[in-house]
Design an enzyme around this catalytic site. Structure first.
Site, PDB file in Angstrom:
ATOM      1  N   GLU A  34       0.875  -1.158   0.000  1.00 11.54           N
ATOM      2  CA  GLU A  34       0.000   0.000   0.000  1.00 11.54           C
ATOM      3  C   GLU A  34       0.923   1.222   0.000  1.00 11.54           C
ATOM      4  OE1 GLU A  34      -2.751   0.307   3.276  1.00 11.54           O
ATOM      5  OE2 GLU A  34      -3.520   2.210   2.516  1.00 11.54           O
ATOM      6  N   ARG A 258       5.424 -12.823   9.636  1.00 11.84           N
ATOM      7  CA  ARG A 258       6.065 -11.555   9.319  1.00 11.84           C
ATOM      8  C   ARG A 258       7.391 -11.458  10.050  1.00 11.84           C
ATOM      9  NH1 ARG A 258       2.679  -7.500   9.506  1.00 11.84           N
ATOM     10  NH2 ARG A 258       4.167  -5.907  10.083  1.00 11.84           N
ATOM     11  N   LYS A 268       4.584   0.864   9.060  1.00  8.31           N
ATOM     12  CA  LYS A 268       4.655   2.167   8.407  1.00  8.31           C
ATOM     13  C   LYS A 268       4.013   3.247   9.265  1.00  8.31           C
ATOM     14  CE  LYS A 268       3.226   0.171   4.627  1.00  8.31           C
ATOM     15  NZ  LYS A 268       2.509  -0.043   3.381  1.00  8.31           N
TER      16      LYS A 268
HETATM   17  P1  ATP Z   1       2.746  -1.920   7.661  1.00  9.27           P
HETATM   18  O1  ATP Z   1       1.972  -2.268   8.877  1.00  9.27           O
HETATM   19  O2  ATP Z   1       4.188  -1.715   7.920  1.00  9.27           O
HETATM   20  O3  ATP Z   1       2.135  -0.798   6.883  1.00  9.27           O
HETATM   21  P2  ATP Z   1       1.539  -3.651   5.822  1.00  9.27           P
HETATM   22  O4  ATP Z   1       1.452  -5.131   5.852  1.00  9.27           O
HETATM   23  O5  ATP Z   1       0.304  -2.883   6.076  1.00  9.27           O
HETATM   24  O6  ATP Z   1       2.702  -3.223   6.772  1.00  9.27           O
HETATM   25  P3  ATP Z   1       1.702  -3.423   3.009  1.00  9.27           P
HETATM   26  O7  ATP Z   1       2.188  -2.299   2.192  1.00  9.27           O
HETATM   27  O8  ATP Z   1       0.259  -3.728   2.987  1.00  9.27           O
HETATM   28  O9  ATP Z   1       2.175  -3.151   4.495  1.00  9.27           O
HETATM   29  O10 ATP Z   1       2.553  -4.727   2.729  1.00  9.27           O
HETATM   30  C1  ATP Z   1       2.969  -5.196   1.479  1.00  9.27           C
HETATM   31  C2  ATP Z   1       3.383  -6.629   1.661  1.00  9.27           C
HETATM   32  O11 ATP Z   1       4.478  -6.727   2.560  1.00  9.27           O
HETATM   33  C3  ATP Z   1       2.255  -7.453   2.226  1.00  9.27           C
HETATM   34  O12 ATP Z   1       2.163  -8.649   1.499  1.00  9.27           O
HETATM   35  C4  ATP Z   1       2.678  -7.695   3.647  1.00  9.27           C
HETATM   36  O13 ATP Z   1       2.190  -8.917   4.126  1.00  9.27           O
HETATM   37  C5  ATP Z   1       4.203  -7.677   3.549  1.00  9.27           C
HETATM   38  N1  ATP Z   1       4.795  -7.284   4.826  1.00  9.27           N
HETATM   39  C6  ATP Z   1       4.557  -6.162   5.530  1.00  9.27           C
HETATM   40  N2  ATP Z   1       5.232  -6.157   6.685  1.00  9.27           N
HETATM   41  C7  ATP Z   1       5.952  -7.304   6.723  1.00  9.27           C
HETATM   42  C8  ATP Z   1       6.855  -7.889   7.661  1.00  9.27           C
HETATM   43  N3  ATP Z   1       7.175  -7.292   8.801  1.00  9.27           N
HETATM   44  N4  ATP Z   1       7.400  -9.085   7.355  1.00  9.27           N
HETATM   45  C9  ATP Z   1       7.093  -9.692   6.205  1.00  9.27           C
HETATM   46  N5  ATP Z   1       6.245  -9.209   5.278  1.00  9.27           N
HETATM   47  C10 ATP Z   1       5.680  -8.029   5.525  1.00  9.27           C
HETATM   48 MG    MG Z   2      -1.307  -2.380   5.067  1.00  4.02          MG
END
Ligand code: ATP
Ligand code: MG
Length: 554
Positions: A34, A258, A268
């Site tokens: 995102e 994760r 983020k």
């Molecule tokens: P954040 O909470 O940091 O915003 P998110 O999962 O909401 O993380 P996205 O941009 O939606 O962030 O994530 C893109 C991809 O990266 C998704 O498939 C998510 O599962 C993966 N991802 C995000 N954080 C991690 C992590 N700590 N370890 C492994 N994969 C991750």
């Molecule tokens: Mg997200």
């Protein structure tokens, strides 16, 4: 060659699918960020996994921006994400945006309404939450649930046409208000949001929810293996159900643990707070766990890929020690970084038997780990040198293999010197050290027959250049700031940045290149900061030579 590792559970699934000829043996993964912030090291794990799988099985990976929430997303983030993925060494097959599917998603929602599987609900968010029941009590249907298909079609079209305000109505899937999985109790599919979108502008005022965008986007792209993190396990039944009812491409979702890492935060939203409240210099502050921060700090893409490979792909959450990442960068830089000399905390050493005003040019190899030394550089030498204050002691204990009156050391790439005397100022601080040198002991041509235990680094006073050097420590004082009581920002380490404004460096470092690693002998690995200029050199310490924390903690 790296040792063969066994297959991880996702590779096992992919191999089974290929063996069964599923999707004609085709593998298409996607990385779906995102664009609401910069990528962090956790995303690197997901990137390495998705792109790595495709590479291993002759497949492809799409970069899909999951941009269904207009209020948080920005083009700046899209650009930084593309830069980071490329820098990590991966090429995507297609650059795609969930927002490009808004028309298709709308049509799919209409399909579900026509099948009697979705309805427009006028309830408020609070009413919907209350009617959902609890994990032990079923939810209760409201009067909107029994609306006719015709009425729902009309209302949904009116929602799209902008007839209602934010929150007036939502579109919900009609599934099962008694399901033990709360996500199946008539989840929201669309909400009204009169907001400007970074790509579609003001074309839409209704936006799909994650659960009615992600799986559908996967299906539209014909993704074979949709890999996400464990928090989406409970979403999988919904993912499958929508795909089945819509009779679209049967993408499948697989979940892995994760990445969580000590002494940092990995979300983020939290990283954004650190930026917005000026706890750090920006998203790419070298203390941040962002990919851009690590890059600015001097981490290489190879070291991050190696780290992701070493931590592997698990089905259970765990906490990875930050030291493992540091281990990976040390290993990489040991093989690639050029050795140079810099004196961080200077004191002057005068060689009393070396003619004043005379200079000579010595030679040092770039990297002894590389056959042939990886080339080399000239190092000017004179009778006045800067050395580290800590390399001299007034009253050296036994086994202090550095300087003190009567002790000998080798000056790296130069001569053996013997300390004869020193001078103090009125406050008792040592200001100058006096040595004699052994002319026959020149490195590479040593015929002196003298053996010394210690070698120290130095920089010739008249030839030295200066630089600002930034030393970093952990950004947080505790292993897991997110699980501590109170606000995670209370646990920031106030000592995480230490600036040395005036460090003496050997003149060749004026040619240092952006993006390259340098080992300042005995002091760690460093890289030029992005703000460095020819007039003001700035170096960031990437990592110390040894793990200082292992010692500190015990
Ligand atoms: P954040 O909470 O940091 O915003 P998110 O999962 O909401 O993380 P996205 O941009 O939606 O962030 O994530 C893109 C991809 O990266 C998704 O498939 C998510 O599962 C993966 N991802 C995000 N954080 C991690 C992590 N700590 N370890 C492994 N994969 C991750
Ligand atoms: Mg997200």
């Amino acid at each position: 060659m790296s040792e063969e590792r066994s297959l991880n559970f996702i590779e096992e699934i992919v191999e089974e699918d290929i063996a069964e000829g599923k999707h004609g043996g085709r593998v298409l993964t996607r990385f779906p960020p995102e664009p609401n912030g910069y990528l962090h090291i956790g995303h690197a794990k997901s990137i390495c996994l998705n792109f790595g799988l495709a590479k291993k099985y002759n497949g492809k990976t799409n970069l899909r921006f999951d941009d269904t929430n207009p209020t948080k997303e920005e083009t700046e983030y899209v650009d930084s994400i593309k830069e980071d993925v490329k820098w990590l060494g991966f090429d995507w097959a297609e650059e795609l945006y969930a927002s490009d599917y808004f028309d298709k998603l709308y049509d799919l929602a209409v399909t579900l309404i026509k099948k009697g599987l979705a309805y427009v609900d006028d309830s408020t968010a609070e009413e919907i939450a209350a009617q959902k029941g609890t994990p032990t009590e079923p939810g209760t249907p409201n009067q909107y649930r029994s609306r006719s298909v015709e009425e729902n079609l009309q209302l949904f079209a009116d929602m799209k046409a902008g007839k209602y305000q934010d929150g007036d109505k939502v579109l919900r899937a009609k599934i099962d208000l008694a399901s033990p999985n709360m996500l199946l109790r008539d989840p929201l599919m669309y909400r009204i949001k009169h907001a400007h979108h970074h790509r579609t502008g003001d074309a839409w005022c209704i936006y799909p929810m994650y659960d009615f965008a992600h799986g559908q986007s996967d299906a539209i792209e014909e993704i074979t293996h949709s890999i996400c993190t464990l928090e989406f396990v409970s979403h999988r039944p919904l993912y499958d159900l929508f795909i089945e009812e819509l009779e679209i491409f049967p993408s499948k979702q697989y979940e892995f643990a994760r990445l969580n890492m000590t002494y940092t935060v990995m979300s983020k939203r939290k990283l954004m707070q650190l930026v917005a409240e000026n706890h750090v210099e920006g998203w790419d502050d070298p203390r941040m766990s962002t990919i851009s921060g690590l890059r600015r700090r001097g981490y290489t893409a190879a070291s991050i890929r190696e780290f992701c490979d070493r931590i592997g792909v698990a089905k259970r959450e765990n906490m990875i020690d930050f030291s493992l990442l540091e281990f990976c960068i040390r290993e990489d830089l040991n093989k690639t970084a050029w050795r140079r000399m810099a004196v961080l905390d200077p004191i002057k050493l005068i060689i009393t038997n070396y003619p004043e005003g005379q200079t000579e040019t010595l030679h040092g190899e770039n990297n002894p780990e590389v056959e042939g030394g990886d080339g080399g550089r000239d190092i000017p030498f004179s009778n006045e040198l800067w050395i580290e204050r800590e390399d001299f002691m007034e009253e050296p204990p036994k086994k202090f293999f550095r300087l003190g009156v009567g002790l000998m050391v080798r000056l790296k790439n130069a001569y053996i010197v013997k300390c004869e005397d020193f001078k103090k100022d009125a406050d008792g601080n040592v200001t100058e050290i006096y040595c004699t040198y052994i002319p026959e002991s020149k490195s590479g041509h040593d015929t002196s027959g003298i053996n010394v235990k210690g070698t120290i680094h130095w920089v010739s006073v008249p030839h030295a250049k200066t630089a600002e050097v930034r030393l970093y420590d952990r950004l947080f004082k505790v292993e897991d700031p997110s699980s501590e009581e109170g606000d995670f920002k209370e646990y920031l380490n106030p000592e995480s940045l230490h600036i040395l404004p005036n460090v003496y460096i050997e003149p060749d470092l004026a040619n240092a290149e952006q993006g390259k690693g340098y080992q300042f002998i005995r002091k760690g690995y460093f890289t030029l900061d992005k703000l460095s200029t020819a007039d003001k050199l700035v170096f960031n310490r990437t990592v110390t030579l040894k793990d200082g924390w292992a010692v500190k903690k015990s």
